[in-house]
Structures are given as C-alpha cells and as structure tokens.
Motif scaffolding. Structure first.
Motif, PDB file in Angstrom:
ATOM      1  N   TRP A 214      -8.589   8.850  24.987  1.00  0.00           N
ATOM      2  CA  TRP A 214      -9.016   9.342  23.537  1.00  0.00           C
ATOM      3  C   TRP A 214      -9.433  10.799  23.194  1.00  0.00           C
ATOM      4  CZ3 TRP A 214     -13.166   4.797  22.264  1.00  0.00           C
ATOM      5  CH2 TRP A 214     -12.388   3.605  22.296  1.00  0.00           C
ATOM      6  N   CYS A 215      -8.848  11.503  22.250  1.00  0.00           N
ATOM      7  CA  CYS A 215      -9.451  12.768  22.024  1.00  0.00           C
ATOM      8  C   CYS A 215     -11.049  12.655  21.614  1.00  0.00           C
ATOM      9  CB  CYS A 215      -8.593  13.344  20.713  1.00  0.00           C
ATOM     10  SG  CYS A 215      -8.677  12.530  19.104  1.00  0.00           S
ATOM     11  N   ASP A 216     -11.332  13.696  21.470  1.00  0.00           N
ATOM     12  CA  ASP A 216     -12.790  13.822  21.112  1.00  0.00           C
ATOM     13  C   ASP A 216     -13.366  13.101  19.615  1.00  0.00           C
ATOM     14  OD1 ASP A 216     -13.469  14.908  23.207  1.00  0.00           O
ATOM     15  OD2 ASP A 216     -13.648  16.977  22.493  1.00  0.00           O
TER      16      ASP A 216
ATOM     17  N   GLY B  91      -8.361  10.881  14.693  1.00  0.00           N
ATOM     18  CA  GLY B  91      -8.176  11.288  16.020  1.00  0.00           C
ATOM     19  C   GLY B  91      -6.812  10.848  16.726  1.00  0.00           C
TER      20      GLY B  91
ATOM     21  N   LYS C   3      -7.671  20.818  15.263  1.00  0.00           N
ATOM     22  CA  LYS C   3      -8.914  20.125  15.388  1.00  0.00           C
ATOM     23  C   LYS C   3      -9.700  20.395  14.110  1.00  0.00           C
ATOM     24  CE  LYS C   3     -13.031  21.101  18.186  1.00  0.00           C
ATOM     25  NZ  LYS C   3     -13.676  21.848  19.090  1.00  0.00           N
TER      26      LYS C   3
ATOM     27  N   PRO D 147     -19.982   8.345  23.617  1.00  0.00           N
ATOM     28  CA  PRO D 147     -20.347   9.725  24.267  1.00  0.00           C
ATOM     29  C   PRO D 147     -18.831  10.450  24.501  1.00  0.00           C
ATOM     30  CG  PRO D 147     -21.735   8.174  25.418  1.00  0.00           C
ATOM     31  CD  PRO D 147     -20.797   7.523  24.636  1.00  0.00           C
ATOM     32  N   LEU D 148     -18.865  11.830  24.407  1.00  0.00           N
ATOM     33  CA  LEU D 148     -17.570  12.336  24.650  1.00  0.00           C
ATOM     34  C   LEU D 148     -17.096  12.215  26.137  1.00  0.00           C
ATOM     35  CD1 LEU D 148     -18.194  15.535  22.997  1.00  0.00           C
ATOM     36  CD2 LEU D 148     -17.018  13.614  22.099  1.00  0.00           C
ATOM     37  N   ASP D 149     -17.956  11.595  27.244  1.00  0.00           N
ATOM     38  CA  ASP D 149     -17.351  11.412  28.573  1.00  0.00           C
ATOM     39  C   ASP D 149     -16.962   9.892  28.630  1.00  0.00           C
ATOM     40  OD1 ASP D 149     -19.788  10.419  28.220  1.00  0.00           O
ATOM     41  OD2 ASP D 149     -20.859  11.202  30.109  1.00  0.00           O
TER      42      ASP D 149
ATOM     43  N   GLU E  50     -11.221  17.133  11.982  1.00  0.00           N
ATOM     44  CA  GLU E  50     -12.640  16.847  11.699  1.00  0.00           C
ATOM     45  C   GLU E  50     -12.781  16.551  10.283  1.00  0.00           C
ATOM     46  OE1 GLU E  50     -14.193  20.547  13.180  1.00  0.00           O
ATOM     47  OE2 GLU E  50     -14.445  19.805  15.254  1.00  0.00           O
TER      48      GLU E  50
ATOM     49  N   LYS F 296     -13.534   9.550  20.094  1.00  0.00           N
ATOM     50  CA  LYS F 296     -14.700   9.054  20.450  1.00  0.00           C
ATOM     51  C   LYS F 296     -15.545   9.143  19.616  1.00  0.00           C
ATOM     52  CE  LYS F 296     -13.174  10.222  25.244  1.00  0.00           C
ATOM     53  NZ  LYS F 296     -13.583  11.242  26.225  1.00  0.00           N
ATOM     54  N   THR F 297     -15.512  10.206  18.809  1.00  0.00           N
ATOM     55  CA  THR F 297     -16.670  10.486  17.678  1.00  0.00           C
ATOM     56  C   THR F 297     -16.733   9.286  16.799  1.00  0.00           C
ATOM     57  OG1 THR F 297     -16.648  12.773  17.804  1.00  0.00           O
ATOM     58  CG2 THR F 297     -17.461  12.079  15.599  1.00  0.00           C
TER      59      THR F 297
END
Length: 616
Positions: free
Chosen positions: A158-160, A145, A136, A169-171, A140, A163-164
């Motif tokens: 998708w991983c966080d 990702g 992680k 949004p993370l959802d 970052e 999405k970033t």
C-alpha cells in the motif's frame, strides 16, 4: 618500434575510443583525448593539448580539486556528477570517473578521466521527482491511494495515502486477508472478494463504490478499482487505486435528503410553484402545477414555455411579465392574473414572480408562485351580490317603514281633523257630510293597509307583477284622504288627468309618492298665497308622464338638486328650499321602472315630472 610511432598509435587509439576519455600527466597537462570527450566539452582540438586541467575547466570547486589530487595519490572515488555550461550557457551534467594512470613499473604517471553525458537522465530524474511530487500532491488532494498485489510472492503493498485512508500506521504491512477484512460486512466485502477472485482467474477489471470500516472504527465510502497485470499471457499481479469519497457521498446523501424534503414541501403546498429559465422555459414544477395542467408528472412540462401550454394571447402576457421581472430584477408580488388553458378553462391566480440570481448576482431565471383564488373570487362576487341584495332589502324596509309612517300618519291626521270638525259642527246636514267623509276615509285606510301588504309581498317575492291602476282615481283617493288637511290649509288640488290614463305601478308606492308631493306642496306653501296643486298627464315616447306643479316656495336646484329624493334630507332651516325628499326616494320611483325630473324657481313653485314606462 620507434617512440614517435608508438605515441602516434597511442594517440590514434585514444582518439577513436567510443567513450569520452582523457589522459592527464602528473602535472595535469592534457596528453590524449578521444574525439567524443573533445566534442562533449566543446574544446579546440588544435590548442587544447598540453593545457592544464584547471585552464580547461575554469569553473571548479574544492571537492573536485581534492578528488583530482587524491587520484594522483592513488585513491579511487566512486563516480560523481558535475555540471558544465556549454557555449550557449546551457547547463549540462556529466558523470565523472577519476582513475590513476600507471606505467609498466606500476608508477602513477597521471590520471585517466572518463565522463558520461547524463543531462537527459538528470532531466528525467528531475521530471520524475517533479511528477512524483505532483502525484503525491494530487493524491493528497483527491485522496487517491494505490496498491499492488504480487501473485508470485503473495505480497500486498500500500502507498502512504492508502494507509492514511484506512487510518493505519505508515509502517503497517497489509496482506490480502487483512485488506479484504477492512471492507464492511455484507455487500461491500462480498463484492471486493468476488472482484479480486475474478481478476486472478478471469483477468477482469473492477471499479466499485463500496464501504470500509477503518482501523479506528469509522465507516467510509470509497471507490476501489483494480486491474490485472500480465507477463507472458498470465496474470502476475494486480494493480489498483483506492479513493476516499466519503465526504462527497455524505454531501450527496445530504443534498438528496434536502432535495426530497424540498420536493415534499413543494408538492404538498396548496400553491402552484415553478422555476423558469431566461427563455421562460420551465426547469422545475411542483405537483400542484402538474395537476392544474393535467399531466402525470414534471417530465411533461420541463423544457416547455407558456406558448406550449396556453393560448398565444395569454402566453404573451405571461412572457411580458417574466421579462419585466428579469430585466428590472424586481419581484412582482401578489398580482391578480387570469390563466386560460387550451380547453378554455379560466382560473384566477394571485401570482408572485421573483428573479433568480446565481453566485455572480446575474439573473438566471425566476421563481413563480401562484395561488388559485377562483373560488375566493366567486365567494367575493357572491358576497357583493349578497351585500347588494341586503342593502336593497334594507332600503326597502326603510322605505316601507317611512311609507307606513307617512301614509298612516296622513290618514290619522285626516281622521283627527274630521272628528274635530264633527265635534264642533252643530248643523245636522254638515255633520252627515262629515260622517260620509269619515266613512270614505275609513275605506281608504283599509285600501292603504291592503296596498302596504302588497309592498311586503313584493319585498319578499320580486316575481309579483305590478298592478294597472287608473291614475285619476288614485289622485282622487289621495285628495279624499287629505280632505281635512286640504280644507284646514285652504288648499286646492286640480286633477287634470283623464279617466283613460292607466299605469302599472305598486299602488302603495304610488300613493306614497302622490301623498308626498301634495302634502309637501302644501306644507312648504308661499305664505302670501293659498296653495294650489295641479296634476296632468302627457304622452312621450314609450312613457306616460305625470306632471305635478305647486305654487309654493320653490327650490334652488343648483344648491339642492342632488339632495332631492335622498332619505332624511330636509331643508326646514333654509328659506329658499323645502323638505321634499323626506319620504320619497328614487328607489320608490325606480321600483316602478320610472324616473323623475324637476324644474323650480325660488318663490314661484316647483314642477315634478314622473315618467312611467308604458311597457309595464
């Protein structure tokens, strides 16, 4: 069956259990245990039975005690994990199951404990958590990702970080269509669409640098990679990574722009620019340097040193300069250097060499800047020659002006005195003689004017030859021109030069020289005696030497020797010298390829020796 046999058989059966199991009565005394349980907890088989559980496990906690108590009351808990330190003080983890122990009448007579050594699983879980944390953190930092596309369910995950990067949004729940729509229309969207299709149908992988437009409308450069995953020989899903490289690409583009700008500037400078490493090998050159060395591009020069490009002698000079700059860490600014190419072409440069430092302030090479000043040097040389010619011409003009002034003034004075004599003379014969002298003086004046014309011609045409003259005749003519001056000063000119002596001279210069020596010998006469000027010739090697001796005041040559024949140098206020240099200059003598020497004694006169080159 007797009770003891049954108990033995029971003990024997428990002992052989493949699981780690122990039986405790209601007073929590150990009755039975499998060998594995005894070994797991490193217990003594001969002393352990009959002991209370709290004697066996001294490191207990409130929760563990409560669970044992509840188990004796018939309550069953889910498995839980508890640590145990072995004999080497290594921590081991066990999964515990507490089960009430019933008899035939369904009464609780104790508890059954099953344990399982989960130390390796626990360590793997710990390592996995650490790995997840590291992944992680790395994700970052590197902005990488991941994603997966399940072909069976048509679901995309998708991983966080992914999405970033997309700035959603993370959802956010993506699908294949929305994922592709994030790619910029044109090349990027077409490329990713084809890559996904080929992965599904042909099982091909991809790794492409593309552009997306995020949910907030921002353009980003990314690296999209994908790899099909197989099951039973068929593609069942696609796993991929997604890396944000926008800052790197933007920086790279900016660096490329700056490099192009720098190259444009360097290639259009009227200077040779180069960078050398510590071995004096070129690592950068501009167009001017390439043009000077006659190559099509930098690739023909990079990695080469001066020994590859110039003669050894000149290459060594350049290498010594490089070493001096890099060793002293001091720039060499504006030094005039000469570069000679292999074909012998010589170029003069104004060169600067500046040491090049890295971020640790260590010298890594040098930057060189050279300006071709060959044309400037030639113009400078031409200017010097022009100045020299101009100075010579100016001196000639000054000499000519003074020759004209002195010679004509001498004639004018002679005419004036002869006319004075004529006016005061009553005797017819004497008047006739004076008239004859006036006619001779007039003829001499005309000849002087013609000679002055020759001087003008020589000043404008240096190819004119000098004229051979009989030296005795020129002396006689000067005596005639100065007849009145000689008579008025009771002076005597003794001409001992033979009729056979001839020299090649500029007549006007010779007349000026003779007139100056004779008139100055009389002008600066010794007051107690009449002036006498004596002239004679001797022959020396390759020269005819004319000696002119007077009996005048003489000159202190130690004081005034260097001032002889200098324009405007006079000694009127000095009783031990005279103004011999007022009109005669070395230029006049040198114009006839001659030279002059002088010997003198104050109060006794001076002798001048004029050397005429017999090769003229």
């Amino acid at each position: 069956m007797p009770k003891k046999v049954k108990e033995y058989q029971s003990n024997y059966l428990v002992k052989q259990l493949p699981t780690s199991t122990a039986f405790f009565d209601k007073k929590l005394r150990l009755l039975h245990a499998s060998d594995r349980w005894i070994n797991d907890f490193e217990l003594n088989l001969n002393t352990i039975f009959g002991k209370n559980i709290y004697e066996i496990f001294k490191e207990t906690d409130t929760t563990w005690r409560r669970r044992i108590k509840d188990c004796l009351a018939g309550k069953v808990y889910d498995s839980f994990t508890k640590s145990f330190n072995d004999s080497h003080d290594n921590k081991k983890w066990f999964e515990w199951d507490l089960i009430p122990w019933y008899n035939d009448e369904e009464d609780i007579i104790g508890i059954i404990i099953n344990t399982k050594d989960v130390s390796q699983i626990r360590q793997k879980e710990k390592d996995f958590i650490l790995l997840q944390s590291l992944l992680k953190e790395k994700s970052e930092i590197a902005k990488i990702g991941s994603w997966i596309f399940d072909l069976a369910t048509n679901e995309v995950t998708w991983c966080d970080m992914t999405k970033t990067i997309h700035e959603v949004p993370l959802d956010f729940v993506p699908n294949v269509e929305t994922g592709i729509e994030f790619y910029k229309q044109g090349h990027s969207r077409n490329t990713i669409s084809l890559a996904v299709s080929n992965a599904i149908t042909k099982g091909t992988e991809w790794n492409e640098k593309l552009q997306i437009i995020t949910a907030t409308g921002k353009e980003k450069w990314i690296i999209a990679a994908g790899k099909p995953l197989y099951k039973n020989g068929e593609v069942v899903s696609i796993f991929g990574t997604f890396q944000d490289i926008d800052s790197q690409v933007t920086t790279s583009i900016e660096v490329s722009k700056n490099e192009r700008l720098l190259k444009t500037v360097l290639d259009n400078l009227p200077l040779n620019v180069f960078i050398k490493d510590l071995d004096s090998k070129k690592v950068l050159v501009n167009k001017a340097e390439c043009d000077y060395l006659g190559v099509d591009g930098p690739e023909s020069l990079l990695g080469k040193d001066d020994f590859d490009l110039y003669p050894k002698e000149h290459a060594q000079i350049s290498r010594n300069e490089d070493l001096a700059v890099m060793d002293s860490r001091t720039p060499m600014i504006g030094q005039e250097t000469t570069s000679v190419k292999e074909d012998g072409t010589s170029t003069t440069f104004l060169t600067s060499k500046i040491p090049l430092f890295d971020i640790d302030n260590a010298v890594t090479g040098l930057v060189g800047i050279s300006m071709d000043i060959t044309e400037l040097k030639q113009k400078e040389e031409d200017l010097k020659n022009l100045m020299k010619v101009t100075t010579e011409q100016n001196n000639k003009l000054i000499n000519f002006a003074h020759i004209v002034s002195h010679n004509l003034r001498s004639h004018s004075a002679n005419f004036s005195m002869l006319l004075g004599f004529l006016e005061s003379e009553k005797d017819a014969e004497e008047r006739k003689s004076i008239l004859s002298m006036l006619v001779t003086a007039s003829d001499n004046l005309l000849e002087t004017l013609e000679n002055l014309n020759d001087v003008v011609s020589i000043n404008t045409n240096t190819s004119l030859n000098k004229t051979p003259v009989v030296l005795r005749d020129r002396i006689e003519k000067i005596g005639e021109n100065l007849s009145a001056f000689l008579q008025n000063n009771n002076a005597k000119v003794i001409n001992r030069v033979s009729d056979e002596v001839s020299v090649s001279v500029i007549p006007a210069y010779l007349d000026s020289i003779l007139m100056n020596f004779i008139t100055n010998g009389i002008k600066y006469k010794e007051p107690t005696r009449d002036p006498v000027i004596e002239l004679w010739v001797i022959k020396s090697k390759n020269s005819t030497v004319l000696s002119i001796k007077d009996n005048g005041l003489g000159i202190d040559l130690k004081k005034h020797g260097e001032k002889l024949f200098g324009m405007y140098k006079t000694f009127h206020s000095n009783p031990d010298a005279r103004g011999i240099g007022l009109y005669i200059t070395k230029n006049q003598i040198e114009a006839m390829n001659g030279k002059v020497t002088a010997t003198s004694e104050v109060g006794k006169g001076t002798t001048f020796n004029i050397f005429f080159n017999e090769n003229d």
